[in-house]
Each structure stands twice: as structure tokens, then as C-alpha cells.
Design a protein around this motif. Structure first.
Motif, short mmCIF file in Angstrom:
data_model
loop_
_atom_site.label_atom_id
_atom_site.label_comp_id
_atom_site.label_asym_id
_atom_site.label_seq_id
_atom_site.Cartn_x
_atom_site.Cartn_y
_atom_site.Cartn_z
N SER A 130 26.28 24.38 63.39
CA SER A 130 26.91 24.34 62.08
C SER A 130 26.46 23.12 61.28
O SER A 130 26.61 21.97 61.74
N ALA A 131 25.94 23.35 60.09
CA ALA A 131 25.53 22.24 59.21
C ALA A 131 26.75 21.41 58.80
O ALA A 131 26.67 20.18 58.70
N GLY A 132 27.89 22.07 58.58
CA GLY A 132 29.10 21.35 58.20
C GLY A 132 29.58 20.43 59.31
O GLY A 132 29.99 19.28 59.05
N ALA A 133 29.55 20.91 60.54
CA ALA A 133 29.95 20.07 61.68
C ALA A 133 29.01 18.88 61.81
O ALA A 133 29.45 17.77 62.14
N SER A 134 27.74 19.09 61.55
CA SER A 134 26.77 18.00 61.60
C SER A 134 27.05 16.97 60.51
O SER A 134 27.02 15.75 60.76
N ALA A 161 31.68 28.81 69.46
CA ALA A 161 30.40 29.50 69.33
C ALA A 161 30.53 30.64 68.32
O ALA A 161 30.48 31.81 68.68
N LEU A 162 30.68 30.27 67.05
CA LEU A 162 30.77 31.28 66.01
C LEU A 162 29.40 31.74 65.52
O LEU A 162 29.27 32.82 64.96
N LEU A 163 28.38 30.91 65.69
CA LEU A 163 27.05 31.20 65.15
C LEU A 163 26.08 31.64 66.25
O LEU A 163 24.88 31.41 66.15
N GLN A 202 20.35 18.14 65.21
CA GLN A 202 20.71 19.56 65.32
C GLN A 202 19.54 20.47 64.94
O GLN A 202 18.84 20.20 63.96
N PRO A 203 19.29 21.53 65.70
CA PRO A 203 18.26 22.49 65.29
C PRO A 203 18.70 23.24 64.04
O PRO A 203 19.89 23.34 63.74
N ALA A 204 17.72 23.76 63.32
CA ALA A 204 18.02 24.50 62.09
C ALA A 204 18.62 25.85 62.44
O ALA A 204 18.31 26.45 63.48
N ASN A 264 38.90 29.33 61.23
CA ASN A 264 38.39 30.15 60.12
C ASN A 264 37.01 29.73 59.65
O ASN A 264 36.48 30.30 58.71
N ASN A 265 36.44 28.70 60.28
CA ASN A 265 35.05 28.33 60.00
C ASN A 265 34.52 27.52 61.16
O ASN A 265 35.28 27.10 62.05
N GLU A 266 33.21 27.30 61.15
CA GLU A 266 32.58 26.66 62.31
C GLU A 266 32.68 25.14 62.30
O GLU A 266 32.14 24.47 63.18
N ALA A 267 33.37 24.57 61.30
CA ALA A 267 33.58 23.11 61.25
C ALA A 267 34.99 22.87 60.71
O ALA A 267 35.18 22.61 59.52
N LEU A 268 35.97 22.95 61.58
CA LEU A 268 37.37 22.82 61.19
C LEU A 268 37.95 21.55 61.78
O LEU A 268 37.80 21.28 62.97
#
Length: 327
Positions: A130-134, A161-163, A202-204, A264-268
Motif C-alpha cells: 500500500s502506497a498510503g501505508a508507506s 493482505a488486501l492487495l 516498498q515494491p511498486a 475499509n482500506n489498506e492503510a487504516l
């Protein structure tokens, strides 16, 4: 006169019968040979089919009977970080203030016998793709590390592991969450560093991501204890089943420390049961949210002491001055 040229009829007949019997024996032998050949081929085929069936049954049975492994050192599918070094969170702004309730507004006045302020509870849900988590980790890692060191907060990370479908079929999110659980299980003191490296380097998205060997190499690079067990766990994908189930539990909710929140998202980020909806890359905004939430929680649980009203004393009456009688 007898003649010696009389034909030997019995001898010829015996010869023909001998040839016929020999031919019958040969035919019988060939028939038996053909029958035996068919029997052998059938047995070989049956053995081969049976072996394949047994192998398939064993494989299926083994996969079904293999117990799902669960990581240790986790509560509510998360790992609480108790000790970190500031080197772990080298990136991100240094906190200007510790998010303790005592730094909030001074009213209403808590009881004189107030209890000690509890650390603010922070839960961070991270998908390692997740870019947001990063962004959040890069901006807030040093700030979080300082708060943890000061005992002002408890920070619990929840790998999810949402992605999983966003890595060209390699299931990177799932494997990375499993790898993080391996580090928690066998080398918990290095989790903060490992989590930080997974998020900041983080990988793309829609790339293959790291291989299991590379995930294990990264764990060794951050100095995990018992590197052999950690590597075996990561390369064996021991906790992928757990990661999948933990993600499903988070999606269903409620999340730990909250009443009705769901993933509800990968960076909460959840602070004292409230979801943070501010900018993920703004440590000042997040710090203010933590301060405000901690203050609300603290003063909401402490009953203000009413200020006693002093009793109203009646105004003293004027004492008439006695005049001396005129002489």
C-alpha cells in the motif's frame, strides 16, 4: 512270392499324427503366452494406476491434514511494539510534543486524586504493497518511536493482505504479511525494523514484489535472532493461511479497541477507537489528532470535581452608636 516294396502305412500315419500333436502343443503354448502377456500388462497398468491414485490421495490428504500455523506474540492479529530504537524510525519528523493528556487544555479540572494517564492506544493496519501505508510510515515512524520510548502510546501493527491480487500473481501482500508474522514469532524485537523496511523500501504496485528468498534476506539484514528459523518460516510461507484469515476478520470487524470499526482500506490508523482521516504524510496533523483524542478520552473518563460554593454569610447589621447623655 512276397514283395519287400509294400508301403509302410502305419509309419506314415504316426508321423503325421506326431506333427499334428507338435503343432497343437505350439499353438497351446502360444495361446498361454498371449494370455500371460495380457495378464502381466493388466497387472502393470493396475499397479501404475493404483500408485498414481495413492500419490494423489496422499497429497490431498496431506494438504487437508496439515494444520494451519498461527504466529505467536500477537494479540487480536496484531503485534504491540514496546521497545524501539530511534534509528529504526530515522525518517519522519521528530515529535515536538508528547501526546499525553496533561498537555491538553486544562479545563475541566480533573479530580485532585486523579489516576495516572494511560498510554494512548494506536492500531496501525498495513498492507505492505500500500502506497498510503508507506507514506504514513515514512512520515511518522520517528514520531511513533519517540512516543513509544516515552511510554506515551502503545502502538500495535496489524499486517493485512488486501492487495494480494495486485502483484502479477505472486501474492506479494499475502507473502509479506506472512513474513512479518514469522519475524514476530521468532524475533519480535526486530519486528519494528523489519516492518519499517518493508514499508519504506516498498515494491511498486502491480509488480512482482520481493521473492520469498528476498523477504528472508531482508529479515537477516535487520538482524533477526535465530535467522535459520526465520528464513525457513518465510520461505515456507508458514503463515499465509493466518494472514488471509486475519484480513477477513479485520474486514468483518469490529477492530480491536473499537466498537464498530471495520477495515475499509489498506492503510487504516485507529487511535483510541477512532479512525484517523487526516493526511497520512503529515506528522503534525497526526500528532494533533492523537493529542486531541487522548485528551478527550482522558477527561471523558475523569469526573471533574465541582467547585464548592462557600456558604453565604448574612451581612453584619450596623450596631447603633450609643450617645452619651447630655449633662
Amino acid at each position: 512270392m512276397s514283395s519287400d516294396e509294400t508301403p509302410n502305412v502305419p509309419a506314415a500315419r504316426a508321423s503325421r499324427e506326431a506333427v499334428r500333436e507338435k503343432a497343437q502343443r505350439v499353438q497351446a503354448q502360444q495361446a498361454r503366452t498371449r494370455i500371460m502377456r495380457r495378464v502381466i500388462v493388466g497387472l502393470v497398468a493396475a499397479v501404475a494406476v493404483g500408485s498414481i491414485g495413492a500419490a494423489v490421495a496422499f497429497a490431498v490428504g496431506s494438504s487437508m491434514s496439515k494444520p494451519q500455523l498461527s504466529p505467536s506474540g500477537m494479540t487480536g492479529d496484531g503485534v504491540t511494539v514496546n521497545e524501539v530504537t530511534l534509528a529504526s524510525g530515522a525518517q519522519g519528523a521528530s515529535p515536538d510534543a508528547t501526546p499525553a493528556p496533561t498537555e491538553a487544555a486544562t479545563t475541566p479540572t480533573p479530580k485532585t486524586t486523579e489516576k495516572a494517564a494511560e498510554p494512548t492506544d494506536i492500531h496501525i493496519y498495513v498492507d505492505y504493497l500500500s502506497a498510503g501505508a508507506s507514506e504514513f510510515e515514512k512520515a511518522n515512524a520517528r514520531q511513533l518511536a519517540g512516543w513509544i520510548k516515552d511510554g506515551a502510546v502503545t502502538v500495535t501493527y496489524h499486517p493485512v493482505a488486501l492487495l494480494t491480487a495486485s502483484s502479477n500473481g505472486t501474492k506479494y501482500s499475502l507473502r509479506a504479511a506472512s513474513a512479518a508474522a514469522c519475524v514476530v514469532t521468532y524475533s519480535p524485537d526486530q519486528f519494528f525494523d523489519y516492518n519499517h523496511e518493508l514499508l519504506t523500501d516498498q515494491p511498486a504496485i502491480d509488480s512482482d514484489g520481493r521473492t520469498d528468498v528476498q523477504l528472508a534476506d531482508l529479515a537477516v539484514a535487520v538482524g533477526v535472532q535465530d535467522a535459520k528459523k526465520v528464513r525457513s518460516c518465510i520461505e515456507g510461507q508458514d503463515f499465509t493461511g493466518w494472514a488471509k484469515d486475519a484480513t477477513a476478520r479485520a474486514l468483518e470487524g469490529p477492530l480491536p479497541g473499537s466498537k464498530d470499526l471495520k477495515l475499509n482500506n489498506e492503510a487504516l490508523i485507529v487511535v483510541s477507537g477512532q479512525a484517523y482521516v487526516g493526511a497520512l504524510n503529515d506528522p503534525a496533523e497526526f500528532s494533533q489528532f492523537v493529542l486531541t483524542t487522548a485528551s478527550d478520552e482522558y477527561y471523558g473518563s475523569a469526573d471533574p470535581t465541582p467547585t464548592p460554593t462557600p456558604p453565604v454569610s448574612p451581612a453584619p447589621s450596623e450596631t447603633p452608636t450609643s450617645e452619651a447623655p447630655a449633662s
